[in-house]
Scaffold this motif. Structure first.
Motif, PDB file in Angstrom:
ATOM      1  N   VAL A  82       0.604  -1.404   0.401  1.00 12.56           N
ATOM      2  CA  VAL A  82      -0.008  -0.266  -0.302  1.00 12.56           C
ATOM      3  C   VAL A  82       1.050   0.754  -0.257  1.00 12.56           C
ATOM      4  O   VAL A  82       1.939   1.320   0.513  1.00 12.56           O
ATOM      5  N   VAL A  83       0.587   2.186  -0.693  1.00 11.91           N
ATOM      6  CA  VAL A  83       2.022   2.962  -1.155  1.00 11.91           C
ATOM      7  C   VAL A  83       0.916   4.942  -1.434  1.00 11.91           C
ATOM      8  O   VAL A  83      -0.442   4.461  -1.712  1.00 11.91           O
ATOM      9  N   PRO A  84       1.744   5.292  -0.762  1.00 12.29           N
ATOM     10  CA  PRO A  84       0.739   6.779  -1.149  1.00 12.29           C
ATOM     11  C   PRO A  84       0.290   7.649  -2.206  1.00 12.29           C
ATOM     12  O   PRO A  84       1.432   7.058  -3.095  1.00 12.29           O
ATOM     13  N   LEU A  85      -1.102   8.121  -2.705  1.00 17.54           N
ATOM     14  CA  LEU A  85      -1.011   8.246  -4.161  1.00 17.54           C
ATOM     15  C   LEU A  85       0.210   9.546  -4.688  1.00 17.54           C
ATOM     16  O   LEU A  85       0.196   9.569  -5.425  1.00 17.54           O
ATOM     17  N   SER A  86       1.011  10.434  -3.691  1.00 16.78           N
ATOM     18  CA  SER A  86       1.682  10.968  -3.314  1.00 16.78           C
ATOM     19  C   SER A  86       2.690  11.153  -4.446  1.00 16.78           C
ATOM     20  O   SER A  86       3.133  11.099  -5.572  1.00 16.78           O
ATOM     21  N   TYR A  87       3.511   9.573  -4.998  1.00 18.83           N
ATOM     22  CA  TYR A  87       4.012   8.237  -5.681  1.00 18.83           C
ATOM     23  C   TYR A  87       3.965   8.593  -6.940  1.00 18.83           C
ATOM     24  O   TYR A  87       4.605   8.581  -7.703  1.00 18.83           O
ATOM     25  N   LEU A  88       1.961   8.448  -7.428  1.00 22.43           N
ATOM     26  CA  LEU A  88       1.749   8.964  -8.953  1.00 22.43           C
ATOM     27  C   LEU A  88       3.087  10.433  -9.239  1.00 22.43           C
ATOM     28  O   LEU A  88       2.579   9.920 -10.645  1.00 22.43           O
ATOM     29  N   ASN A  89       3.237  11.257  -8.785  1.00 25.32           N
ATOM     30  CA  ASN A  89       4.033  11.991  -9.047  1.00 25.32           C
ATOM     31  C   ASN A  89       5.300  11.844  -9.598  1.00 25.32           C
ATOM     32  O   ASN A  89       5.928  12.850 -10.477  1.00 25.32           O
ATOM     33  N   GLU A  90       5.958  11.174  -9.196  1.00 31.20           N
ATOM     34  CA  GLU A  90       6.718  10.816  -9.098  1.00 31.20           C
ATOM     35  C   GLU A  90       7.581  10.161 -10.044  1.00 31.20           C
ATOM     36  O   GLU A  90       7.577   8.544 -10.352  1.00 31.20           O
ATOM     37  N   PRO A  91       8.455  10.848 -11.114  1.00 24.22           N
ATOM     38  CA  PRO A  91       8.954   9.981 -12.354  1.00 24.22           C
ATOM     39  C   PRO A  91       9.221   8.867 -12.418  1.00 24.22           C
ATOM     40  O   PRO A  91       9.274   7.890 -13.326  1.00 24.22           O
ATOM     41  N   THR A  92      10.847   8.446 -10.636  1.00 25.04           N
ATOM     42  CA  THR A  92      10.688   7.126 -11.083  1.00 25.04           C
ATOM     43  C   THR A  92       9.322   5.829 -11.102  1.00 25.04           C
ATOM     44  O   THR A  92       9.449   4.821 -11.333  1.00 25.04           O
ATOM     45  N   PHE A  93       8.642   6.472 -10.555  1.00 24.73           N
ATOM     46  CA  PHE A  93       7.455   5.971  -9.857  1.00 24.73           C
ATOM     47  C   PHE A  93       6.445   5.782 -11.284  1.00 24.73           C
ATOM     48  O   PHE A  93       6.171   4.426 -12.026  1.00 24.73           O
ATOM     49  N   GLN A  94       6.546   6.866 -11.990  1.00 20.69           N
ATOM     50  CA  GLN A  94       6.017   6.579 -13.326  1.00 20.69           C
ATOM     51  C   GLN A  94       6.371   5.827 -14.743  1.00 20.69           C
ATOM     52  O   GLN A  94       5.900   4.883 -14.923  1.00 20.69           O
ATOM     53  N   GLU A  95       7.988   5.158 -13.665  1.00 20.69           N
ATOM     54  CA  GLU A  95       8.361   4.838 -15.061  1.00 20.69           C
ATOM     55  C   GLU A  95       7.778   3.008 -14.978  1.00 20.69           C
ATOM     56  O   GLU A  95       7.627   2.543 -15.932  1.00 20.69           O
ATOM     57  N   LEU A  96       8.326   2.617 -13.649  1.00 21.52           N
ATOM     58  CA  LEU A  96       7.259   1.324 -13.183  1.00 21.52           C
ATOM     59  C   LEU A  96       5.899   1.401 -13.448  1.00 21.52           C
ATOM     60  O   LEU A  96       5.690   0.338 -13.764  1.00 21.52           O
ATOM     61  N   LEU A  97       5.248   2.589 -13.577  1.00 22.99           N
ATOM     62  CA  LEU A  97       3.759   2.445 -14.652  1.00 22.99           C
ATOM     63  C   LEU A  97       3.297   2.007 -15.764  1.00 22.99           C
ATOM     64  O   LEU A  97       2.843   1.611 -16.677  1.00 22.99           O
ATOM     65  N   ILE A  98       5.035   2.377 -16.388  1.00 26.01           N
ATOM     66  CA  ILE A  98       4.698   2.598 -17.855  1.00 26.01           C
ATOM     67  C   ILE A  98       5.164   1.173 -17.397  1.00 26.01           C
ATOM     68  O   ILE A  98       4.570   0.346 -18.834  1.00 26.01           O
ATOM     69  N   MET A  99       6.207  -0.142 -17.120  1.00 22.62           N
ATOM     70  CA  MET A  99       6.409  -1.394 -17.708  1.00 22.62           C
ATOM     71  C   MET A  99       5.240  -2.404 -17.353  1.00 22.62           C
ATOM     72  O   MET A  99       5.182  -3.189 -18.079  1.00 22.62           O
ATOM     73  N   ALA A 100       4.268  -1.464 -16.045  1.00 25.81           N
ATOM     74  CA  ALA A 100       3.376  -1.934 -16.208  1.00 25.81           C
ATOM     75  C   ALA A 100       2.275  -2.412 -17.113  1.00 25.81           C
ATOM     76  O   ALA A 100       1.831  -3.487 -17.753  1.00 25.81           O
ATOM     77  N   GLU A 101       2.529  -1.505 -17.493  1.00 21.82           N
ATOM     78  CA  GLU A 101       1.015  -0.861 -18.906  1.00 21.82           C
ATOM     79  C   GLU A 101       1.518  -1.766 -19.766  1.00 21.82           C
ATOM     80  O   GLU A 101       0.918  -2.227 -20.282  1.00 21.82           O
ATOM     81  N   GLU A 102       3.363  -1.689 -20.265  1.00 20.40           N
ATOM     82  CA  GLU A 102       3.709  -2.368 -21.374  1.00 20.40           C
ATOM     83  C   GLU A 102       3.460  -4.153 -21.341  1.00 20.40           C
ATOM     84  O   GLU A 102       2.921  -4.552 -22.069  1.00 20.40           O
ATOM     85  N   GLU A 103       4.017  -4.504 -19.867  1.00 25.76           N
ATOM     86  CA  GLU A 103       3.617  -5.565 -19.708  1.00 25.76           C
ATOM     87  C   GLU A 103       2.029  -6.385 -19.601  1.00 25.76           C
ATOM     88  O   GLU A 103       1.294  -7.651 -20.438  1.00 25.76           O
ATOM     89  N   PHE A 104       0.973  -5.894 -18.682  1.00 32.32           N
ATOM     90  CA  PHE A 104      -0.518  -5.742 -18.714  1.00 32.32           C
ATOM     91  C   PHE A 104      -1.230  -5.021 -19.619  1.00 32.32           C
ATOM     92  O   PHE A 104      -2.359  -5.581 -19.309  1.00 32.32           O
ATOM     93  N   GLY A 105      -1.212  -4.613 -20.057  1.00 35.10           N
ATOM     94  CA  GLY A 105      -1.850  -3.317 -20.134  1.00 35.10           C
ATOM     95  C   GLY A 105      -2.733  -3.026 -19.483  1.00 35.10           C
ATOM     96  O   GLY A 105      -2.304  -2.732 -18.119  1.00 35.10           O
ATOM     97  N   TYR A 106      -3.974  -3.010 -19.001  1.00 28.58           N
ATOM     98  CA  TYR A 106      -5.211  -2.461 -18.355  1.00 28.58           C
ATOM     99  C   TYR A 106      -5.642  -4.000 -17.946  1.00 28.58           C
ATOM    100  O   TYR A 106      -6.596  -3.888 -17.179  1.00 28.58           O
ATOM    101  N   GLU A 107      -5.249  -4.806 -17.726  1.00 31.05           N
ATOM    102  CA  GLU A 107      -6.005  -6.099 -17.497  1.00 31.05           C
ATOM    103  C   GLU A 107      -4.698  -6.639 -17.081  1.00 31.05           C
ATOM    104  O   GLU A 107      -3.802  -7.571 -16.874  1.00 31.05           O
ATOM    105  N   HIS A 108      -5.163  -6.641 -15.354  1.00 35.30           N
ATOM    106  CA  HIS A 108      -3.340  -6.966 -14.422  1.00 35.30           C
ATOM    107  C   HIS A 108      -4.573  -8.166 -13.612  1.00 35.30           C
ATOM    108  O   HIS A 108      -5.293  -8.658 -13.206  1.00 35.30           O
ATOM    109  N   PRO A 109      -3.770  -9.228 -13.850  1.00 30.24           N
ATOM    110  CA  PRO A 109      -4.293 -10.602 -13.081  1.00 30.24           C
ATOM    111  C   PRO A 109      -4.191 -10.588 -11.540  1.00 30.24           C
ATOM    112  O   PRO A 109      -5.086 -11.867 -11.773  1.00 30.24           O
ATOM    113  N   MET A 110      -4.148 -10.005 -10.967  1.00 35.56           N
ATOM    114  CA  MET A 110      -4.063 -10.031 -10.196  1.00 35.56           C
ATOM    115  C   MET A 110      -5.297  -8.707  -8.853  1.00 35.56           C
ATOM    116  O   MET A 110      -5.374  -9.290  -8.034  1.00 35.56           O
TER     117      MET A 110
END
Length: 100
Positions: free
Chosen positions: A50-78
């Motif tokens: 569980v992480v704070p919403l403020s992390y969404l503004n951080e460039p390094t966390f945004q890179e992780l979100l891009i990785m997630a989008e590339e791998e899963f799109g918007y269909e997340h297995p969990m």
């Protein structure tokens, strides 16, 4: 072999009641506080964070979100946001974000 219908209905009601109490307890234990969101992290074994919403503004966390989008799109297995990186890398990133 005959079963009494009332006995079956009683057993079903008891079982359903037990299951609903278990689900209620699970919901209470997994409630996400306001201002936070849940992610699953890991390659093979997914761990819940569980992480704070403020992390969404951080460039390094945004890179992780891009990785997630590339791998899963918007269909997340969990069923929630899944970050496809090793857990130790994620924890290091979170530690760095907490120092900022």
């Amino acid at each position: 072999m005959a079963f009494k219908l009332s006995g079956i209905l009683f057993a079903k009601k008891t079982l359903c009641g037990s299951l609903s109490r278990v689900k209620e307890a699970e919901l209470k234990s997994t409630t996400i506080p306001k201002g936070y969101f849940a992610v699953y992290v890991g390659k093979d074994h997914k761990k819940h964070y569980v992480v704070p919403l403020s992390y969404l503004n951080e460039p390094t966390f945004q890179e992780l979100l891009i990785m997630a989008e590339e791998e899963f799109g918007y269909e997340h297995p969990m069923g929630g946001l899944t970050i496809p990186c090793r857990e130790d890398i994620f924890v290091d990133l979170i530690c760095q974000l907490n120092r900022i």
